[in-house]
Structures are given as structure tokens and as C-alpha cells.
Enzyme design. Sequence first.
Site, PDB file in Angstrom:
ATOM      1  N   LYS A   1      29.316 -15.585 -40.775  1.00 35.01           N
ATOM      2  CA  LYS A   1      28.483 -15.457 -39.565  1.00 35.01           C
ATOM      3  C   LYS A   1      27.767 -16.791 -39.399  1.00 35.01           C
ATOM      4  O   LYS A   1      26.903 -17.143 -40.193  1.00 35.01           O
ATOM      5  CB  LYS A   1      27.488 -14.311 -39.737  1.00 35.01           C
ATOM      6  CG  LYS A   1      26.517 -14.143 -38.563  1.00 35.01           C
ATOM      7  CD  LYS A   1      25.722 -12.864 -38.735  1.00 35.01           C
ATOM      8  CE  LYS A   1      24.595 -12.725 -37.739  1.00 35.01           C
ATOM      9  NZ  LYS A   1      23.731 -11.573 -38.046  1.00 35.01           N
TER      10      LYS A   1
ATOM     11  N   ASP B   1      25.237 -18.781 -37.577  1.00 34.12           N
ATOM     12  CA  ASP B   1      24.072 -18.513 -36.737  1.00 34.12           C
ATOM     13  C   ASP B   1      23.479 -19.820 -36.214  1.00 34.12           C
ATOM     14  O   ASP B   1      23.771 -20.913 -36.724  1.00 34.12           O
ATOM     15  CB  ASP B   1      23.043 -17.748 -37.586  1.00 34.12           C
ATOM     16  CG  ASP B   1      22.062 -16.938 -36.753  1.00 34.12           C
ATOM     17  OD1 ASP B   1      22.072 -17.064 -35.522  1.00 34.12           O
ATOM     18  OD2 ASP B   1      21.266 -16.185 -37.356  1.00 34.12           O
TER      19      ASP B   1
ATOM     20  N   ASN C   1      19.570 -20.711 -34.414  1.00 35.22           N
ATOM     21  CA  ASN C   1      18.385 -19.983 -33.970  1.00 35.22           C
ATOM     22  C   ASN C   1      17.345 -20.776 -33.201  1.00 35.22           C
ATOM     23  O   ASN C   1      16.180 -20.387 -33.171  1.00 35.22           O
ATOM     24  CB  ASN C   1      17.727 -19.318 -35.185  1.00 35.22           C
ATOM     25  CG  ASN C   1      18.480 -18.077 -35.602  1.00 35.22           C
ATOM     26  OD1 ASN C   1      18.635 -17.149 -34.821  1.00 35.22           O
ATOM     27  ND2 ASN C   1      18.987 -18.070 -36.817  1.00 35.22           N
TER      28      ASN C   1
ATOM     29  N   ASP D   1      20.480  -9.471 -30.751  1.00 38.32           N
ATOM     30  CA  ASP D   1      19.682  -8.919 -31.847  1.00 38.32           C
ATOM     31  C   ASP D   1      19.137  -7.553 -31.471  1.00 38.32           C
ATOM     32  O   ASP D   1      18.573  -6.858 -32.308  1.00 38.32           O
ATOM     33  CB  ASP D   1      18.515  -9.860 -32.178  1.00 38.32           C
ATOM     34  CG  ASP D   1      18.981 -11.000 -33.060  1.00 38.32           C
ATOM     35  OD1 ASP D   1      20.149 -10.958 -33.492  1.00 38.32           O
ATOM     36  OD2 ASP D   1      18.189 -11.924 -33.315  1.00 38.32           O
TER      37      ASP D   1
HETATM   38  C1  DGJ Z   1      19.379 -14.202 -35.936  1.00 42.67           C
HETATM   39  C2  DGJ Z   1      20.591 -13.319 -35.887  1.00 42.67           C
HETATM   40  O1  DGJ Z   1      20.877 -12.959 -34.579  1.00 42.67           O
HETATM   41  C3  DGJ Z   1      20.343 -12.098 -36.753  1.00 42.67           C
HETATM   42  O2  DGJ Z   1      21.420 -11.224 -36.669  1.00 42.67           O
HETATM   43  C4  DGJ Z   1      20.112 -12.545 -38.174  1.00 42.67           C
HETATM   44  O3  DGJ Z   1      21.274 -13.115 -38.677  1.00 42.67           O
HETATM   45  C5  DGJ Z   1      18.949 -13.519 -38.217  1.00 42.67           C
HETATM   46  N1  DGJ Z   1      19.123 -14.606 -37.300  1.00 42.67           N
HETATM   47  C6  DGJ Z   1      18.800 -14.081 -39.605  1.00 42.67           C
HETATM   48  O4  DGJ Z   1      17.841 -15.043 -39.658  1.00 42.67           O
END
Ligand code: DGJ
Length: 725
Positions: A473, A475, A477, A545
Site C-alpha cells: 500500500k 500512501d 499524506n 478513509d
Molecule cells: C492514510 C490512509 O488513507 C490510511 O488508510 C492509513 O494508511 C493511514 N494513512 C496511515 O497513516
Amino acid sequence: MNIQFDEKQGIFKLDTPNTSYCIGLAEGRWPGQVYYGPRIDTTELAWAMGLDQRPNTPGTLPGEAVSFFDRYPWEYPVCNMGDFRSCCLAVRTEAGEVDFLPEFAGYSIVPGKILPEGLPGTGGGQEDCASLILRQRDPQTGMELELIYTAYGHLDVITRSARIRNGGNSPVRLDKALSASLTIPWKDSRLLRINGSWAREQCIDIQPIGRGFQGTGSARGISSHQDHPFLAVLSPDATQDHGRVYAMHFVYSGSFLAQVERDQFDQLRMVMGIHPETFCWKLTPGETFQTPEVVMVCSDRGLGHMTRTLHDLYRTHLIPNHNRKRPVLLNSWEAVYFDFNEEVLLNIARSAAALGIELFVMDDGWFGKRDCPSGSLGDWIPDPKKLPRGLDHLSRELEKLGMELGIWMEPEMVSPDSDLYRAHPDWAIQTRNRLPMRCRDQYVLDLSRPEVEAYVYQAVETVLRSARITYLKWDMNRPLTNLGSAVLEPDRQGELTHRYVMALYRIQKRLTRAFPDLLLENCCSGGGRFDPGMLSCSPQIWGSDDSDAYERLKIQEGLSLVYPLSAIGAHVADCPNHVVGRTTPFETRAIVAMAGTFGYELDVTKLSREEQEQIPGQIARYQKYQDLIRQGDYYRLASARTGNLDAYLVVKKDRSQALLTAVRPMNVPNSRRTYLPLAGLDPSAVYRDAAKGVSYSGQVLMHLGYPLDFGWGDHQAILAELVRE
Ligand code: DGJ
């Protein structure tokens, strides 16, 4: 070939099964759009190149060039030359002037697809499509422009991109270089956008189009939670199965601009491309700039045909390994967040494996010293406190349970509190005199630097090689801010975000080449970078999320408008839901998550016995319908966005099987039974609903409807299989 040039008429005609796109040459010099709509079988269109010549209406060349360009449906309008609407290209010369007027200089028509260099695009062989290159050149400056079109023979899709080459003797700067423009001669129409925010991404928004500009865009360095790189113009009568739709979708994952402008003559100009706000690009003599690709669909059968066209295009010509079966997974994030160790994980995994879950995904928190969202990004070494025996041991323990290990990483980031940042503070994107703004307490790595690109690739590769990891996965952010790179020359700083996006594609493509069995799932705080560009790297992207079943109806409606269900990461999560605090039935959550890749995002050991007992059946059901969901035709029947019912049907291509999903958000007391008209079935066939023990005529199902007998309570769902007898 499905592209032809009628020399006598001066008309290029690009055909798809149901549409034609025609380009003419004003004065033999300027490519302009003559027609885009239902398929026509003639190129006798030279007459349509003449603009209005009524008395007192200026529009002739060469004496009235400004008035001419002011209304001309230019294929690729340039700035500062009399076309005052949204333009595609602004070229600034060494003298600082915006000056470029390209003229037609030849063309090629070739079988197959021309992929944009260094960028993702939809593919296709000679049997699928043909491409047109329209060459243009400015005789004054030597600058060259190529417009590249691909028309698909089996899908109503035309893709476009542009290449700009400095054929002159001195450097120039591109201040703006969009990918495509389209002219739609409509006054009354509506604009469909897909937008939202974190935890409520991808919601459909439809507004009337007034005079002036309307559109969407992102200057965040990612396609974003807020705005999706997609626009559609709808005729006033357009519905799911009726009316005209013109859509543009951007195969790109960075900042973008998508605009519609209704001009003084009430015609619409639609443009799409890299957002000019944070962009510029230097071209030294001989250098070329390639714009990302735009996918265009014209549908005369409403939004539904557009949806199915895009699904088919992306399934067959964009998404890697689209057809591979996806394992049912359990993700640790909402189960334990940062609070775990090997024993906690294996404890959950033991129960999950016993219930039939195939893949265990260890989310954030396994590396460095990461017990909260601050710190350690960049230090991709297992936390010895949590995983004293390392990743390989964990993967072997899971293997004993019959499970695979998946892992979470956020490779594009660095935490200020990390060994990586202490060693390379200049690797974070930042301007010279200011610390970068923090977001989730982290900075973004400057992927435009080759050594950072190499580090990121190697960091991920090392983790993947350290254990039996079958899923990653990836990610991301936070958006990009404080755009500045320690290594780019001052006059190339505006290239940072585009270079970043190209490096990202390179890294992910290299990884999936090196690990062909790896299942890569992209994620960006949920759906913040859900776009065709990322889908060209990974077959699935985490949808949001927000895993609440009701919120997901709206999010997944927006996503499924343009993406196949197999691309949408969707899980059954805990209740009360962690984002909205809502409680929905366990079965409804499982049915809603089937319109995606399906998995669980909870601690199975904490479920009630009754809920645990439902899981094997839910998994078996998903396995049974996985192929149909991944490959079938999608019909949107009702929307929770506009009413108290959400429903969609997935129909097998040969119409022998269909799966209906219907969710009623709120129970209504003392209401009459609802019949839901279905779509896409064979009207002459009889379909059996084995669970109910009833057979229905396809015609009746489509005209009268399927009877919806919801259970008692709110958020009730129905899943019904219909099989042709
Ligand atoms: C954001 C992701 O969308 C979540 O599913 C999760 O992986 C968190 N980050 C983890 O920090």
C-alpha cells in the site's frame, strides 16, 4: 483506418464506433474543430470552416485576424494572438515576449497508439486504434507544435496530447502548456464535476453553465481530494441513458486545470492540462515538451454509455494486470492504528485466516519509532520493539496460517524527526529561506532530484526483498507546498512538480517490473490521488478513509462514474464508524464493499460471534461474483446523492448474469413497495432470481422494475443475482 484526410475538402475525420471528430484548416493554415458528435459518414465539410460573414460581423482573414481568432474553434489555441478565451499554450521568448503563432506544416496518420513520452497513456495496438499527428510550425520563430490524436475503433474514445519543440535558436519558456481544448456550440448545458474533500471525496456535482469560466483544478501537486481531473458537459436533457455528454479525463496525477468557458457567442470552450499556476518549463533549442494525455468521450446515450466506455478503456488499455484476482485482505489500520506488536497482529491474523481472509496488511506504524503520525518516515527499518524478529519472520508466521503479508509505506515523504532528514535536510522540497510548511508533521521528498528518486526506489525495493511481501500500500499524506528544489536552476524551478510526477511514475513502474507478482495499491489519505495516471501504475487505489457504508455510497458513485469497480479499494470497517460515528448493519457494509476490491479494516477478534460467522459467507459471495464485478457492464440506477435509494447493476457482457445492489439509507414507515427499473438486460430473456425462487422477464425487469423488499431498519441493503434461464 478509422482516421482519414480529405485533401479536397481539407478535412481530417476521426471515427469511433458512434462518433466522429472533424478538423479543418482555416486558410489551409490553422487547425480548427469543425465537428464532434454522433458519427457522420461524410467529409464534405469545407463549408463549415467559414465563420459567420453577416454584415457588420468581422471575421475574415487576413485583414481581421483578431476578430477571426476571437471566435475561431481553434484546435489548440495559443495566447496573445487574438483568441481571448482560455488558451492552451503560452510561449515566452528569450526577449520576454509571449509570441508563437503555429501554422499547419503537415500530418501523419499511423495505425496504433502514440503514447506520450515519459508519461502514462491509454495503450492499444494496430487493431484497436489509429493516430493522427498534426504538425505545425511558426515560420517566424521556428517553434514547432505537434497535436497527437488517437481514435479507438471499438470504443467511443479519442485521446489527445501535444508536443512542443523548440526548433529555434534561443531558449524559450512555456508559461502554460495544456493538453487539449474542445469547442461545443451549446448555450444551454450543464457541467458535471467530481469533487469533495478528505473523507468525502469524489462526489458528483452538476451545475448549469453560465457566461464566463467554470471548472475545477488542483494546485496541490496531487490531483487531490478536493477536485477530480475530470469534466463533463451535459445537454439539458442528459440522464443516465439519454442525451449528449462530452467528457474529458486527465491521465495525470499532479496539479491540473480543467475549465469550461461560455464565451460572447455562447459557445463553450473546454480545456484541460497541467495547472499553469505553479508551472513553467524551459526549452533550449532542440528540446521538446510533452503534455500529459486527455481522454475524451462523446456519448449520445447519456452518462451511462460514457461510464461503460471509460470502464472498458481503462480495463483494456490502462490498468496493469487488471484481470488478476484480488485477495480478500484485512488491513490493520482501523483495527489497531499504531498500537501493535507482532503478537497483536498474529492474534488478529489467526482469527482472520480461520474466517477465510487471505492477505494480512500491516499498515502504518511498523518502522522506525512510529507510535503516532509524527516521525520516522524515511527510516524504513522495522521497529525492534514491535517486530523484534523482523518482517521475514512475520511473513513466515502468516504463511503458516495460509496468509500472505502486505505492507504499508509512504515512500515520497520524510519526517523532520528521522535519520533520513538529519542526513539529507535538503532532500525535502523547500524554498531557500524558509522551513517548509509541515503537514501531518512531514515533508515531501524532492523526487525531481535523480539521487532522491534512486533512494526512494531502493528504500522500497529493500523492504520488499526483506520478506515475502505480496502487496504494497503506497500512501501519500500531504500536498506539495513551498515549491523549491535545491538543485534546479532558477529558471527551471517551475518544472519541479511535473518532474516530481514523472519520477513517481518511473519509480512505481520500475517496481512493478521488478516485482511482477506484487499487488500495488495506491492511496493518498484515501482518494486524494485517485486518477488515471496512478491507475496506470497500480490496479487499485484506496477509495477513501471514510469507510462508513452510507458515505461510501456517494464516494463510490463518483468513482464508478469513471472507473471500473475493480479499481476501487473498499473495505468492511468497524462500527460506530471511525470517521462519522454511524452504525450500519454488518451485512450492508459487506454489500457496499463488494463494489470494490473487498476486504476488512477491523479487528475480527472484537466482532460479535454473529458477525464473525457472517464473514466466510461474505467472502464466498465476493469470490463468486469477483469476475462479474471486475469485468461486467455497470449501470447506475439510483443515487443516495439525490434520494433515499442507491442502486447499481453489474451485467455480464453477454447479458447472461447480473448482480443488483440496492441500499435504502432510511426506512420509511408505511410506504409502498418500490419497483426499480433495471437496465442493460436482454429484454427477450427470462432471468431467475434463485434466492427468491422467482423468474422475471428481462423486459418487465427493465420497464416495471425489480421489487425491492428491504429489511426492517435504516441502511438496509439488497444484493440480488439474476441469471438468464
Ligand atoms: C492514510 C490512509 O488513507 C490510511 O488508510 C492509513 O494508511 C493511514 N494513512 C496511515 O497513516
